[in-house]
Design a protein around this motif. Structure first.
Motif, PDB file in Angstrom:
ATOM      1  N   GLU A  67      -5.062 -10.896  -0.481  1.00 48.91           N
ATOM      2  CA  GLU A  67      -4.650 -10.456   0.931  1.00 48.91           C
ATOM      3  C   GLU A  67      -3.907  -9.171   0.917  1.00 48.91           C
ATOM      4  O   GLU A  67      -3.990  -8.175   1.925  1.00 48.91           O
ATOM      5  CB  GLU A  67      -4.666 -11.217   2.118  1.00 48.91           C
ATOM      6  CG  GLU A  67      -5.583 -12.289   2.292  1.00 48.91           C
ATOM      7  CD  GLU A  67      -5.407 -13.499   3.092  1.00 48.91           C
ATOM      8  OE1 GLU A  67      -4.239 -13.390   3.799  1.00 48.91           O
ATOM      9  OE2 GLU A  67      -5.973 -14.530   2.944  1.00 48.91           O
ATOM     10  N   THR A  68      -2.912  -9.255   0.055  1.00 43.95           N
ATOM     11  CA  THR A  68      -1.804  -8.336   0.293  1.00 43.95           C
ATOM     12  C   THR A  68      -1.838  -7.394  -1.268  1.00 43.95           C
ATOM     13  O   THR A  68      -1.013  -6.402  -0.974  1.00 43.95           O
ATOM     14  CB  THR A  68      -0.446  -9.155   0.499  1.00 43.95           C
ATOM     15  OG1 THR A  68      -0.204  -9.704  -1.044  1.00 43.95           O
ATOM     16  CG2 THR A  68      -0.347  -9.728   1.250  1.00 43.95           C
ATOM     17  N   ASP A  69      -2.381  -7.641  -2.066  1.00 44.72           N
ATOM     18  CA  ASP A  69      -2.273  -7.024  -3.371  1.00 44.72           C
ATOM     19  C   ASP A  69      -0.937  -7.107  -4.187  1.00 44.72           C
ATOM     20  O   ASP A  69      -0.568  -6.128  -4.768  1.00 44.72           O
ATOM     21  CB  ASP A  69      -2.739  -5.406  -3.050  1.00 44.72           C
ATOM     22  CG  ASP A  69      -3.016  -4.692  -4.505  1.00 44.72           C
ATOM     23  OD1 ASP A  69      -3.685  -5.277  -5.377  1.00 44.72           O
ATOM     24  OD2 ASP A  69      -2.554  -3.503  -4.438  1.00 44.72           O
ATOM     25  N   VAL A  70      -0.408  -7.946  -3.819  1.00 44.90           N
ATOM     26  CA  VAL A  70       1.011  -8.131  -4.715  1.00 44.90           C
ATOM     27  C   VAL A  70       0.500  -8.627  -6.185  1.00 44.90           C
ATOM     28  O   VAL A  70      -0.561  -9.038  -6.236  1.00 44.90           O
ATOM     29  CB  VAL A  70       2.150  -9.330  -3.986  1.00 44.90           C
ATOM     30  CG1 VAL A  70       2.534  -8.784  -2.658  1.00 44.90           C
ATOM     31  CG2 VAL A  70       1.481 -10.676  -4.013  1.00 44.90           C
ATOM     32  N   ASP A  71       1.449  -8.562  -6.958  1.00 45.67           N
ATOM     33  CA  ASP A  71       1.030  -8.830  -8.298  1.00 45.67           C
ATOM     34  C   ASP A  71       1.616 -10.219  -8.603  1.00 45.67           C
ATOM     35  O   ASP A  71       1.224 -10.823  -9.803  1.00 45.67           O
ATOM     36  CB  ASP A  71       1.792  -7.862  -9.298  1.00 45.67           C
ATOM     37  CG  ASP A  71       1.148  -6.529  -9.130  1.00 45.67           C
ATOM     38  OD1 ASP A  71       0.097  -6.225  -9.635  1.00 45.67           O
ATOM     39  OD2 ASP A  71       1.721  -5.635  -8.517  1.00 45.67           O
ATOM     40  N   ALA A 122       0.769  -1.012   0.022  1.00 39.97           N
ATOM     41  CA  ALA A 122       0.134   0.032   0.014  1.00 39.97           C
ATOM     42  C   ALA A 122       0.774   1.278  -0.080  1.00 39.97           C
ATOM     43  O   ALA A 122       0.781   2.406  -0.605  1.00 39.97           O
ATOM     44  CB  ALA A 122      -1.021  -0.167   1.230  1.00 39.97           C
ATOM     45  N   ASP A 123       1.990   1.045   0.806  1.00 39.23           N
ATOM     46  CA  ASP A 123       2.840   2.533   0.920  1.00 39.23           C
ATOM     47  C   ASP A 123       3.403   2.750  -0.609  1.00 39.23           C
ATOM     48  O   ASP A 123       3.775   3.712  -0.798  1.00 39.23           O
ATOM     49  CB  ASP A 123       3.875   2.204   1.794  1.00 39.23           C
ATOM     50  CG  ASP A 123       4.671   3.240   2.009  1.00 39.23           C
ATOM     51  OD1 ASP A 123       4.386   4.586   2.336  1.00 39.23           O
ATOM     52  OD2 ASP A 123       5.983   3.139   2.008  1.00 39.23           O
ATOM     53  N   LEU A 124       3.943   1.497  -1.185  1.00 38.44           N
ATOM     54  CA  LEU A 124       4.591   1.573  -2.280  1.00 38.44           C
ATOM     55  C   LEU A 124       3.623   2.188  -3.598  1.00 38.44           C
ATOM     56  O   LEU A 124       4.038   3.181  -4.279  1.00 38.44           O
ATOM     57  CB  LEU A 124       5.178   0.299  -2.844  1.00 38.44           C
ATOM     58  CG  LEU A 124       6.336  -0.040  -2.357  1.00 38.44           C
ATOM     59  CD1 LEU A 124       6.669  -1.588  -2.597  1.00 38.44           C
ATOM     60  CD2 LEU A 124       7.712   0.582  -3.045  1.00 38.44           C
ATOM     61  N   ARG A 125       2.332   1.677  -3.581  1.00 37.05           N
ATOM     62  CA  ARG A 125       1.740   2.479  -4.487  1.00 37.05           C
ATOM     63  C   ARG A 125       0.957   3.777  -4.202  1.00 37.05           C
ATOM     64  O   ARG A 125       0.854   4.509  -5.029  1.00 37.05           O
ATOM     65  CB  ARG A 125       0.245   1.324  -4.555  1.00 37.05           C
ATOM     66  CG  ARG A 125       0.636  -0.027  -4.923  1.00 37.05           C
ATOM     67  CD  ARG A 125      -0.770  -0.702  -5.436  1.00 37.05           C
ATOM     68  NE  ARG A 125      -0.441  -2.096  -5.713  1.00 37.05           N
ATOM     69  CZ  ARG A 125       0.060  -2.824  -6.488  1.00 37.05           C
ATOM     70  NH1 ARG A 125       0.698  -2.274  -7.385  1.00 37.05           N
ATOM     71  NH2 ARG A 125       0.388  -4.130  -6.419  1.00 37.05           N
ATOM     72  N   ALA A 169      -1.088   3.703  -9.462  1.00 34.40           N
ATOM     73  CA  ALA A 169      -0.720   2.589  -8.744  1.00 34.40           C
ATOM     74  C   ALA A 169      -0.356   1.298  -9.267  1.00 34.40           C
ATOM     75  O   ALA A 169       0.757   0.568  -9.011  1.00 34.40           O
ATOM     76  CB  ALA A 169      -2.062   2.422  -7.749  1.00 34.40           C
ATOM     77  N   GLU A 170      -0.804   1.028 -10.589  1.00 36.33           N
ATOM     78  CA  GLU A 170      -0.609  -0.147 -11.210  1.00 36.33           C
ATOM     79  C   GLU A 170       0.685  -0.176 -12.292  1.00 36.33           C
ATOM     80  O   GLU A 170       1.159  -1.191 -12.753  1.00 36.33           O
ATOM     81  CB  GLU A 170      -1.787  -0.607 -12.138  1.00 36.33           C
ATOM     82  CG  GLU A 170      -2.097   0.227 -13.173  1.00 36.33           C
ATOM     83  CD  GLU A 170      -2.764   1.438 -12.892  1.00 36.33           C
ATOM     84  OE1 GLU A 170      -3.735   1.817 -13.607  1.00 36.33           O
ATOM     85  OE2 GLU A 170      -3.164   1.488 -11.569  1.00 36.33           O
ATOM     86  N   ASP A 171       1.520   1.067 -12.058  1.00 33.00           N
ATOM     87  CA  ASP A 171       2.544   1.105 -12.928  1.00 33.00           C
ATOM     88  C   ASP A 171       3.719   0.542 -12.061  1.00 33.00           C
ATOM     89  O   ASP A 171       4.723   0.340 -12.745  1.00 33.00           O
ATOM     90  CB  ASP A 171       2.962   2.721 -12.937  1.00 33.00           C
ATOM     91  CG  ASP A 171       2.250   3.530 -14.012  1.00 33.00           C
ATOM     92  OD1 ASP A 171       1.292   2.763 -14.537  1.00 33.00           O
ATOM     93  OD2 ASP A 171       2.082   4.557 -13.934  1.00 33.00           O
ATOM     94  N   ILE A 172       3.433  -0.015 -10.875  1.00 32.78           N
ATOM     95  CA  ILE A 172       4.418  -0.900 -10.167  1.00 32.78           C
ATOM     96  C   ILE A 172       4.106  -2.103  -9.682  1.00 32.78           C
ATOM     97  O   ILE A 172       2.810  -2.264  -9.507  1.00 32.78           O
ATOM     98  CB  ILE A 172       5.123  -0.251  -8.887  1.00 32.78           C
ATOM     99  CG1 ILE A 172       5.690   1.058  -8.921  1.00 32.78           C
ATOM    100  CG2 ILE A 172       5.865  -1.306  -8.130  1.00 32.78           C
ATOM    101  CD1 ILE A 172       6.132   1.642  -7.599  1.00 32.78           C
TER     102      ILE A 172
END
Length: 478
Positions: free
Chosen positions: A393-397, A264-267, A277-280
């Motif tokens: 649960e984490t939103d990792v890709d 969340a912090d990175l996005r 946000a999806e650029d990473i």
């Protein structure tokens, strides 16, 4: 959205190193492990072909410069148990593996603290040409004092200062990759003997706080121009760097909650830098022990643990955090110390670890596979359940799949887990065409997007436009 509640296809990298030991230490002694063949080219070509069969997005090659000599203030423990030493240069492997595959991407580590930017820019342009746009650069600034001493320094440059240097470094290489040659500079006009139009090749002048340059880039534009940019810094300064530059970020947190907060912090930081946000794309490290049944997988885990070395894992961890844990008693709480190594790794067991304190004994208990990561163990459906739940649960890709026993770990995943994920609609059936960046970002373009910081250095945009205005004003005497 798929049946598991995951509305995006999981991305997968294999995580490896041009060495015997990487993350799961001691397992080179397993009778089926072939990692001692790391210096043979066919070892790497066969691995690349296995990963392409499994539709992996990439093979990510980590690297270190220097020996893991923090534990006991000596390299002996690392040498004895092959804790990332001996280690060969990873970048020289890429051409052969790319020639043996069509789609597999390659992320390779290069340490900018010790690599001259002009030469690094040429090396990655060359690889981008040779791979047809399948290369990525894992940007690291180093963390080993032994590397600093090997490169003529007395000690490691301070942690945040390294990132300040990295920002200046990236500005310079962006200028070379994006701004030196226009898209149509190369004309290949054999009839008139004109290969390149000199008017469309531009001299780069960079006078930054750390780096200076006055030269043209030596390479014509490659398919991606700038390689896909990978980064793994988890400290606040590292995340700030990632938010500006990184396209793929690796995290190796111990808990779901901590991973979720980092993601969340990175996005959020990316959006604050004018990106989406999806650029990473964010990848989490994972070890998977899988077999056709849960019982067989659990037996495989017990078998692996008989060969793993928790002590070697502790040697590696000491180098990562820059703290000699041999100074601690087995049950003495590990405290946050001033370190110029991996700050985030040390914080993960001190500052950001509420509850029972971490001790050497507790770390050794955790490292039953020679690594801090708790493996996912089970049948194909059980593994797929856990992977998709973690994404949800984490939103990792996606995931960086670490090897336990090689090539068995990768082959098991390709043969057993990939079909299960595909059946659930959580993983691609085949590769899309295009460059590595095209495939990771669903066809949004093979080169840096317009909202990426580095795109301002493309000739005719951003930084160049400002420079042109300044030159024009100078000619008018204003």
């Amino acid at each position: 959205m798929g049946p598991d509640g995951v509305d995006k296809k999981i991305l997968l990298n294999a995580f490896n190193m041009n060495s015997v030991g990487h993350i799961c230490h001691g397992l080179w002694t397993h009778p089926r492990d072939q990692s001692a063949d790391y210096a043979r080219l066919d070892y790497w070509v066969k691995l690349a072909q296995t990963l392409e069969r499994g539709k992996f997005d990439g093979l990510f090659l980590a690297d270190v410069i220097g020996a893991n000599d923090v534990y006991g203030a000596s390299p002996d423990a690392a040498l004895l148990q092959s804790v990332q030493v001996p280690i060969n240069d990873p970048i020289v492997l890429i051409s052969a593996m790319a020639y043996a595959t069509r789609h597999l991407g390659f992320g390779v580590t290069a340490n900018l603290t010790y690599e001259r930017p002009y030469l690094l820019a040429r090396r990655f342009s060359t690889l981008d040409h040779l791979t047809g746009g399948r290369i990525g650069w894992n940007i690291v600034t180093g963390y080993l004092d032994s590397a600093a001493r090997a490169m003529g320094l007395t000690e490691q440059i301070r942690h945040d200062d390294r990132y300040d240097m990295a920002d200046d470094y990236l500005d310079l290489v962006y200028k070379l990759w994006e701004g030196s040659w226009e898209d149509d500079a190369v004309v290949r006009d054999a009839r008139n003997g004109r290969f390149t139009d000199p008017a469309k090749v531009h001299r780069i002048r960079h006078d930054g706080p750390f780096y200076q340059l006055d030269a043209i880039h030596l390479c014509e534009p490659s398919p991606q121009r700038t390689p896909v940019l990978y980064q793994a810094g988890g400290s606040p300064r590292g995340r700030a760097f990632a938010a500006r530059h990184a396209e793929c970020v690796f995290t190796n947190s111990l808990t779901v909650d901590l991973t979720r907060s980092i993601v969340a912090d990175l996005r959020r930081r990316a959006v604050a830098n004018g990106r989406a946000a999806e650029d990473i794309k964010i990848f989490s490290g994972v070890i998977v022990i899988v077999d056709r049944t849960e019982k067989a997988a659990q037996e495989k885990l017990r078998e692996y643990q008989r060969y793993a070395s928790p002590a070697a894992g502790l040697t590696h961890f000491c180098a990562s955090i820059g703290v000699d844990l041999s100074r601690y008693g087995p049950d003495e709480p590990i405290e946050m110390e001033g370190t110029q190594a991996m700050v985030a790794a040390l914080e993960s067991i001190t500052r950001y670890n509420p509850g029972r304190p971490w001790t050497v004994r507790r770390l050794l208990e955790l490292m039953k596979l020679g690594a801090r990561n708790t493996p996912i163990v089970g049948s194909p459906s059980q593994v797929a359940d856990q992977l998709t739940a973690f994404v949800r649960e984490t939103d990792v890709d996606g995931f960086n799949l670490m090897r336990a026993v090689t090539p068995e770990s990768y082959e098991d995943f390709v043969d057993l887990v990939v079909p299960e994920l595909q059946q659930r609609g959580a993983y691609k059936e085949d590769y899309a065409e295009g460059t590595l960046r095209d495939r990771l970002f669903a066809g949004r373009g093979g080169q840096l997007p317009s909202r990426h910081y580095g795109r301002r250095f493309r000739y005719g945009a951003g930084e160049w436009a400002d420079e042109a205005v300044s030159r024009q004003a100078g000619r008018r005497g204003t």
